[in-house]
Design an enzyme around this catalytic site. Structure first.
Site, short mmCIF file in Angstrom:
data_model
loop_
_atom_site.label_atom_id
_atom_site.label_comp_id
_atom_site.label_asym_id
_atom_site.label_seq_id
_atom_site.Cartn_x
_atom_site.Cartn_y
_atom_site.Cartn_z
N MET A 1 -9.39 7.74 0.50
CA MET A 1 -10.22 8.06 1.68
C MET A 1 -10.80 9.46 1.52
SD MET A 1 -7.64 6.78 4.63
CE MET A 1 -6.81 5.19 4.57
N HIS B 1 -8.54 0.80 -3.73
CA HIS B 1 -9.43 0.52 -2.60
C HIS B 1 -10.15 1.82 -2.26
CE1 HIS B 1 -9.62 -0.70 1.97
NE2 HIS B 1 -10.81 -0.63 1.43
N HIS C 1 -1.25 -1.27 -4.19
CA HIS C 1 -2.51 -0.95 -3.50
C HIS C 1 -2.62 0.56 -3.32
CE1 HIS C 1 -5.93 -2.28 -1.01
NE2 HIS C 1 -5.60 -1.33 -0.14
N ASP D 1 -5.00 3.45 -1.72
CA ASP D 1 -6.07 3.68 -0.73
C ASP D 1 -6.67 5.08 -0.86
OD1 ASP D 1 -6.19 1.30 0.98
OD2 ASP D 1 -4.12 1.81 1.52
N MET E 1 -12.38 3.90 -0.12
CA MET E 1 -13.03 4.07 1.19
C MET E 1 -13.79 5.40 1.12
SD MET E 1 -9.86 2.67 3.43
CE MET E 1 -8.73 2.90 2.06
N SER F 1 0.83 -1.20 0.00
CA SER F 1 0.00 0.00 0.00
C SER F 1 0.87 1.25 0.00
CB SER F 1 -0.89 0.01 1.24
OG SER F 1 -1.48 1.29 1.36
N ASP G 1 -6.41 -6.83 4.43
CA ASP G 1 -5.83 -5.48 4.44
C ASP G 1 -5.86 -4.90 5.85
OD1 ASP G 1 -5.05 -2.89 3.89
OD2 ASP G 1 -6.78 -2.40 2.62
N MET H 1 -11.28 -6.46 5.67
CA MET H 1 -10.53 -5.48 6.45
C MET H 1 -10.14 -6.11 7.79
SD MET H 1 -10.09 -2.60 4.79
CE MET H 1 -9.11 -2.01 6.15
C1 DX5 Z 1 -6.37 1.13 5.87
C2 DX5 Z 1 -5.95 0.88 4.43
C3 DX5 Z 1 -4.80 -0.04 4.31
C4 DX5 Z 1 -3.52 0.47 4.92
C5 DX5 Z 1 -2.80 -0.74 5.44
O1 DX5 Z 1 -7.54 1.85 5.90
O2 DX5 Z 1 -7.02 0.31 3.70
O3 DX5 Z 1 -4.57 -0.43 2.97
O4 DX5 Z 1 -2.70 1.17 4.04
O5 DX5 Z 1 -1.72 -0.29 6.16
P1 DX5 Z 1 -0.96 -1.20 7.20
O6 DX5 Z 1 -0.42 -2.38 6.46
O7 DX5 Z 1 0.10 -0.28 7.70
O8 DX5 Z 1 -1.95 -1.59 8.26
ZN ZN Z 2 -6.53 -0.60 1.64
#
Ligand code: DX5
Ligand code: ZN
Length: 217
Positions: A37, A66, A33, A35, A68, A8, A175, A137
């Protein structure tokens, strides 16, 4: 299927993003990956299209997006055109999940659905055949570097059971808080895609950290 590693870039060094993506290109990573948000679905804002275009420019591996975000249908086309190979939406953020999944596939991407830690795997009973990927998750989404939630193993086993026979090619992605201490157990429980942020990017030797997730002992 041999399991895949999807580091990620949320945990990467944005000041040296090109360097970090090139490191991933030359590593055992399979996917990248990404992310997203929105400060609404999760209590944090990460990044969006401008950063995706930088990742796309340098990456030689598929980009695993991903989302969110609330009501992701609004942005699916833009992420597909921006270079996503996989687009995963949250079960909890979609009112018409079947329609959303079809929209992702119609754009030529693999369609994934993510489940928050409290969302039962059984809620996928009537959509499992249509999915390319399910993301379990293992932390509450919103931040990197959180503690792994142990109930994840049970959910992975349930998902494996639900999908075997009905969708044996399903990518089962996990994840949050993934590292060398749990990778083997996660694979044993049914995961075939491991996302890792902190355990990769905080390592002194990042390619070695990826290699050890790819070849756990
Ligand atoms: C969290 C994300 C993850 C995050 C994982 O909301 O969806 O992808 O980057 O990070 P680590 O591996 O540090 O928990
Ligand atoms: Zn993620």
């Amino acid at each position: 299927m041999n399991h895949l590693i999807s580091p990620s870039i949320l945990a990467s060094d944005f000041g040296n993003l090109e360097r970090d993506i090139k490191m991933l290109n030359n590593s055992d990573a399979d996917w990248i990956h990404f992310d997203v948000m929105d400060g609404m679905f999760v209590p944090n804002i990460s990044f969006g299209f401008p950063l995706l275009s930088v990742v796309k420019k340098h990456a030689t591996k598929p980009i695993d997006v991903h989302l969110m975000i609330v009501d992701p249908d609004r942005y699916i086309e833009q992420f597909a055109k921006g270079g996503a190979s996989v687009i995963t939406v949250h079960f909890e953020a979609c009112t018409h999940l079947n329609r959303t999944v079809n929209a992702i596939k119609d754009l030529g991407c693999k369609a994934g659905v993510a489940l928050n830690p409290h969302t039962p795997v059984g809620f996928l009973e009537d959509i499992i055949e249509y999915l390319d990927l399910v993301l379990i998750m293992s932390v509450n989404p919103g931040f990197g570097g959180q503690k792994f939630i142990a109930n994840t193993y049970k959910k992975l086993r349930e998902l494996k059971k639900l999908s075997s026979g009905r969708n044996s090619k399903l990518y089962i992605e996990v994840d949050g808080g993934v590292d060398d201490s749990n990778s083997l157990k996660l694979i044993d429980a049914g995961a075939n895609v491991l996302v890792a942020g902190n355990s990769v990017f905080s390592a002194k030797d990042q390619p070695a950290a990826i290699r050890s997730l790819k070849h756990p002992r």
